[in-house]
Design a protein around this motif. Structure first.
Motif, PDB file in Angstrom:
ATOM      1  N   TYR A  15     -40.967 -24.518  18.929  1.00 23.04           N
ATOM      2  CA  TYR A  15     -39.984 -24.631  20.000  1.00 23.04           C
ATOM      3  C   TYR A  15     -40.617 -25.360  21.177  1.00 23.04           C
ATOM      4  N   ASN A  16     -39.850 -26.278  21.756  1.00 22.12           N
ATOM      5  CA  ASN A  16     -40.379 -27.079  22.868  1.00 22.12           C
ATOM      6  C   ASN A  16     -40.477 -26.277  24.159  1.00 22.12           C
ATOM      7  N   LEU A  17     -39.512 -25.393  24.378  1.00 22.63           N
ATOM      8  CA  LEU A  17     -39.471 -24.582  25.587  1.00 22.63           C
ATOM      9  C   LEU A  17     -39.227 -23.133  25.195  1.00 22.63           C
ATOM     10  N   ILE A  18     -40.029 -22.231  25.777  1.00 20.98           N
ATOM     11  CA  ILE A  18     -39.908 -20.805  25.470  1.00 20.98           C
ATOM     12  C   ILE A  18     -39.811 -20.024  26.772  1.00 20.98           C
ATOM     13  N   PHE A  19     -38.748 -19.227  26.898  1.00 21.44           N
ATOM     14  CA  PHE A  19     -38.541 -18.395  28.076  1.00 21.44           C
ATOM     15  C   PHE A  19     -39.101 -16.990  27.848  1.00 21.44           C
ATOM     16  N   GLY A  20     -39.709 -16.440  28.867  1.00 18.93           N
ATOM     17  CA  GLY A  20     -40.074 -15.032  28.896  1.00 18.93           C
ATOM     18  C   GLY A  20     -39.112 -14.367  29.863  1.00 18.93           C
ATOM     19  N   ILE A  21     -38.258 -13.462  29.379  1.00 19.28           N
ATOM     20  CA  ILE A  21     -37.204 -12.892  30.212  1.00 19.28           C
ATOM     21  C   ILE A  21     -37.671 -11.581  30.833  1.00 19.28           C
ATOM     22  N   GLY A  22     -38.060 -11.647  32.098  1.00 22.41           N
ATOM     23  CA  GLY A  22     -38.479 -10.452  32.823  1.00 22.41           C
ATOM     24  C   GLY A  22     -39.927 -10.519  33.271  1.00 22.41           C
ATOM     25  N   TYR A  23     -40.175  -9.908  34.413  1.00 18.55           N
ATOM     26  CA  TYR A  23     -41.521  -9.987  35.000  1.00 18.55           C
ATOM     27  C   TYR A  23     -42.570  -9.273  34.163  1.00 18.55           C
ATOM     28  N   LEU A  24     -42.150  -8.350  33.291  1.00 18.23           N
ATOM     29  CA  LEU A  24     -43.113  -7.639  32.454  1.00 18.23           C
ATOM     30  C   LEU A  24     -43.788  -8.563  31.439  1.00 18.23           C
ATOM     31  N   LEU A  25     -43.206  -9.751  31.204  1.00 15.48           N
ATOM     32  CA  LEU A  25     -43.803 -10.701  30.265  1.00 15.48           C
ATOM     33  C   LEU A  25     -44.868 -11.586  30.920  1.00 15.48           C
ATOM     34  N   GLN A  26     -45.099 -11.426  32.202  1.00 14.78           N
ATOM     35  CA  GLN A  26     -46.024 -12.302  32.919  1.00 14.78           C
ATOM     36  C   GLN A  26     -47.425 -12.359  32.293  1.00 14.78           C
ATOM     37  N   PRO A  27     -48.067 -11.213  31.966  1.00  9.70           N
ATOM     38  CA  PRO A  27     -49.401 -11.297  31.351  1.00  9.70           C
ATOM     39  C   PRO A  27     -49.391 -12.036  30.013  1.00  9.70           C
ATOM     40  N   ALA A  28     -48.354 -11.799  29.210  1.00  7.81           N
ATOM     41  CA  ALA A  28     -48.274 -12.453  27.897  1.00  7.81           C
ATOM     42  C   ALA A  28     -48.043 -13.954  28.047  1.00  7.81           C
ATOM     43  N   ILE A  29     -47.184 -14.347  28.983  1.00  3.69           N
ATOM     44  CA  ILE A  29     -46.948 -15.777  29.243  1.00  3.69           C
ATOM     45  C   ILE A  29     -48.237 -16.445  29.698  1.00  3.69           C
ATOM     46  N   LYS A  30     -48.961 -15.791  30.582  1.00  2.00           N
ATOM     47  CA  LYS A  30     -50.230 -16.351  31.069  1.00  2.00           C
ATOM     48  C   LYS A  30     -51.195 -16.594  29.913  1.00  2.00           C
ATOM     49  N   GLU A  31     -51.302 -15.613  29.023  1.00  2.84           N
ATOM     50  CA  GLU A  31     -52.228 -15.710  27.895  1.00  2.84           C
ATOM     51  C   GLU A  31     -51.815 -16.805  26.904  1.00  2.84           C
ATOM     52  N   VAL A  32     -50.573 -16.753  26.453  1.00  4.43           N
ATOM     53  CA  VAL A  32     -50.121 -17.669  25.398  1.00  4.43           C
ATOM     54  C   VAL A  32     -49.988 -19.100  25.917  1.00  4.43           C
ATOM     55  N   ALA A  33     -49.474 -19.268  27.131  1.00  4.44           N
ATOM     56  CA  ALA A  33     -49.333 -20.616  27.695  1.00  4.44           C
ATOM     57  C   ALA A  33     -50.690 -21.280  27.878  1.00  4.44           C
ATOM     58  N   GLY A  34     -51.699 -20.487  28.177  1.00  2.00           N
ATOM     59  CA  GLY A  34     -53.046 -21.035  28.326  1.00  2.00           C
ATOM     60  C   GLY A  34     -53.612 -21.540  27.009  1.00  2.00           C
ATOM     61  N   GLN A  35     -53.156 -20.941  25.924  1.00  2.00           N
ATOM     62  CA  GLN A  35     -53.641 -21.339  24.600  1.00  2.00           C
ATOM     63  C   GLN A  35     -52.896 -22.544  24.034  1.00  2.00           C
ATOM     64  N   TYR A  36     -51.676 -22.777  24.544  1.00  2.00           N
ATOM     65  CA  TYR A  36     -50.842 -23.865  24.007  1.00  2.00           C
ATOM     66  C   TYR A  36     -50.323 -24.747  25.145  1.00  2.00           C
ATOM     67  N   PRO A  37     -51.194 -25.589  25.689  1.00  2.00           N
ATOM     68  CA  PRO A  37     -50.815 -26.427  26.837  1.00  2.00           C
ATOM     69  C   PRO A  37     -49.730 -27.458  26.537  1.00  2.00           C
ATOM     70  N   ASP A  38     -49.479 -27.741  25.258  1.00  2.00           N
ATOM     71  CA  ASP A  38     -48.462 -28.734  24.911  1.00  2.00           C
ATOM     72  C   ASP A  38     -47.060 -28.133  24.769  1.00  2.00           C
ATOM     73  N   THR A  39     -46.962 -26.826  24.865  1.00  2.00           N
ATOM     74  CA  THR A  39     -45.669 -26.143  24.820  1.00  2.00           C
ATOM     75  C   THR A  39     -45.258 -25.757  26.233  1.00  2.00           C
ATOM     76  N   SER A  40     -43.988 -25.906  26.539  1.00  2.00           N
ATOM     77  CA  SER A  40     -43.485 -25.544  27.865  1.00  2.00           C
ATOM     78  C   SER A  40     -42.989 -24.101  27.858  1.00  2.00           C
ATOM     79  N   PHE A  41     -43.280 -23.386  28.944  1.00  2.00           N
ATOM     80  CA  PHE A  41     -42.868 -22.004  29.081  1.00  2.00           C
ATOM     81  C   PHE A  41     -42.145 -21.824  30.414  1.00  2.00           C
ATOM     82  N   ALA A  42     -41.218 -20.879  30.451  1.00  2.00           N
ATOM     83  CA  ALA A  42     -40.532 -20.536  31.699  1.00  2.00           C
ATOM     84  C   ALA A  42     -40.521 -19.020  31.822  1.00  2.00           C
ATOM     85  N   LEU A  43     -40.969 -18.525  32.963  1.00  2.00           N
ATOM     86  CA  LEU A  43     -41.043 -17.092  33.217  1.00  2.00           C
ATOM     87  C   LEU A  43     -39.972 -16.715  34.225  1.00  2.00           C
ATOM     88  N   VAL A  44     -39.109 -15.775  33.844  1.00  2.00           N
ATOM     89  CA  VAL A  44     -38.016 -15.344  34.713  1.00  2.00           C
ATOM     90  C   VAL A  44     -38.415 -14.084  35.470  1.00  2.00           C
TER      91      VAL A  44
END
Length: 373
Positions: free
Chosen positions: A115-144
């Motif tokens: 998937y080109n863009l992946i949303f994390g819905i909710g502030y509780l996903l912040q640690p997971a978004i930080k971890e996974v986005a750091g591992q995959y710089p070519d994928t776009s993420f959006a944190l709500v």
């Protein structure tokens, strides 16, 4: 002798023609096979979707049908899909989380599905978004609902305190007992924005109104929501604003039970995130006074469009508020939301947009705000 020689000659010529024909056939089949494999390789491109844009989201623990935050986000993704010829599993999708342990697992699975863009819905996903986005710089993420730095991360936040202020105005104009309740999910900086704005709105109308505040410490515990609401209503509270995701379903259940037992009793619920008018329906009556509508769907749709058009706001914080129509107050229950209440809400809305009122977003700011009234 000549006859025998002629026969041998004919046999040799015939054998040569047969071998030549077989050789030609083998070469043609080999060429055709190579061409087919090359074409297949180009079609797959080593990337699902052949370069087509795709977007998915990971829900918080409330689930995609929580009738609140996650559901609104999925509705936004579905609207984006409809506009662009996509459907669930074909360009758009979601991964549902049963617990916080699922966040990183779900994010990683969607990354592997390209998937080109992946949303994390909710502030509780912040640690997971930080971890996974750091591992995959070519994928776009959006944190709500939270902010996370990263060139491939867009942070989406809302001015919930503004909408909650207007919900407080509506509650203050509606109450008959001058006792109002607030039920939050998890006690933290995000839900404190709802609380601070709501209390400020109530007190701006009538500083003498009491506001009882409780937290369920869970966004997916309807029974806890019901118990908290039951306690509040039994003490004379007649309007409760919940900012608690799926926990709020219990608040609605309790209000409807009370209304069913005594149709003349005034018990109201103010919904959150999406218009929760349907959740309050009981026969011909409805216990939903209004809802603080937080258009997560608009934000998800907007950021998806930007990303698809090559304008993904990576590294940016995007904030949506009253001026964007991404925060509003529902007026679906026209009987409960009288003209007087609507007029008062709109007056305060204009004051906020014009900068005449600075709505507090923390408990400390709320204290100063109330002291200045």
């Amino acid at each position: 002798m000549k006859s025998r020689f002629l026969m041998v000659f004919v046999l040799l010529v015939t054998l040569g023609m047969i071998l030549a024909a077989c050789g030609s056939s083998d070469n043609e089949e080999s060429t055709g096979g190579d061409s087919g494999e090359s074409s297949g390789s180009e079609d797959s491109g080593g990337d699902s979707g052949s370069g087509d844009f795709s977007v998915a989201m990971v829900t918080d623990v409330g689930g995609v049908d929580d009738k609140s935050f996650n559901q609104s986000a999925w509705e936004g993704l579905q609207a984006f899909g409809e506009e662009n010829g996509m459907s669930k599993g074909e360009g758009i999708d979601y991964a549902q989380s049963e617990s916080d342990a699922d966040y990183a697992t779900n994010l990683n699975r969607l990354v592997r599905q390209d998937y080109n863009l992946i949303f994390g819905i909710g502030y509780l996903l912040q640690p997971a978004i930080k971890e996974v986005a750091g591992q995959y710089p070519d994928t776009s993420f959006a944190l709500v609902d939270s902010v996370q730095e990263g060139d491939n991360i867009a942070s989406i936040v809302f001015k919930e305190h503004q909408g909650s202020f207007l919900a407080g105005v509506a509650a203050a104009k509606k109450t008959q007992s001058n006792q109002i309740g607030f039920i939050g999910g998890v006690d933290g900086s995000l839900i404190n924005k709802f609380e601070a704005g709501f209390v400020a709105g109530v007190k701006s109308v009538n500083a003498d109104i009491d506001v009882e505040i409780e937290y369920a410490e869970n966004f997916n515990d309807p029974e806890k929501g019901r118990a908290l609401a039951s306690n509040m209503y039994s003490k004379g509270v007649d309007v409760i604003y919940h900012a608690s995701g799926g926990t709020g379903n219990g608040v609605f259940a309790e209000a409807k039970d009370l209304k069913n037992a005594n149709p003349d009793e005034d018990v109201w619920v103010i919904g959150v995130d999406r218009d929760q008018h349907e959740e309050g329906q009981i026969g011909d009556a409805n216990v939903t006074l209004t809802s603080m509508v937080k258009r997560v769907d608009i934000a998800v749709q907007d950021v998806s469009e930007q990303a698809m058009n090559g304008e993904f706001p990576g590294g940016e914080v995007i904030e949506y508020g009253l001026e964007d129509d991404a925060i509003s107050i529902a007026e679906t229950n026209e009987e409960a939301m009288t003209e007087e209440i609507r007029s008062s809400v709109n007056e305060w809305k204009e004051k906020i947009i014009n900068g005449d009122v600075e709505v507090p977003s923390t408990r400390e700011e709320l204290e100063s705000f109330v002291d200045a009234l």
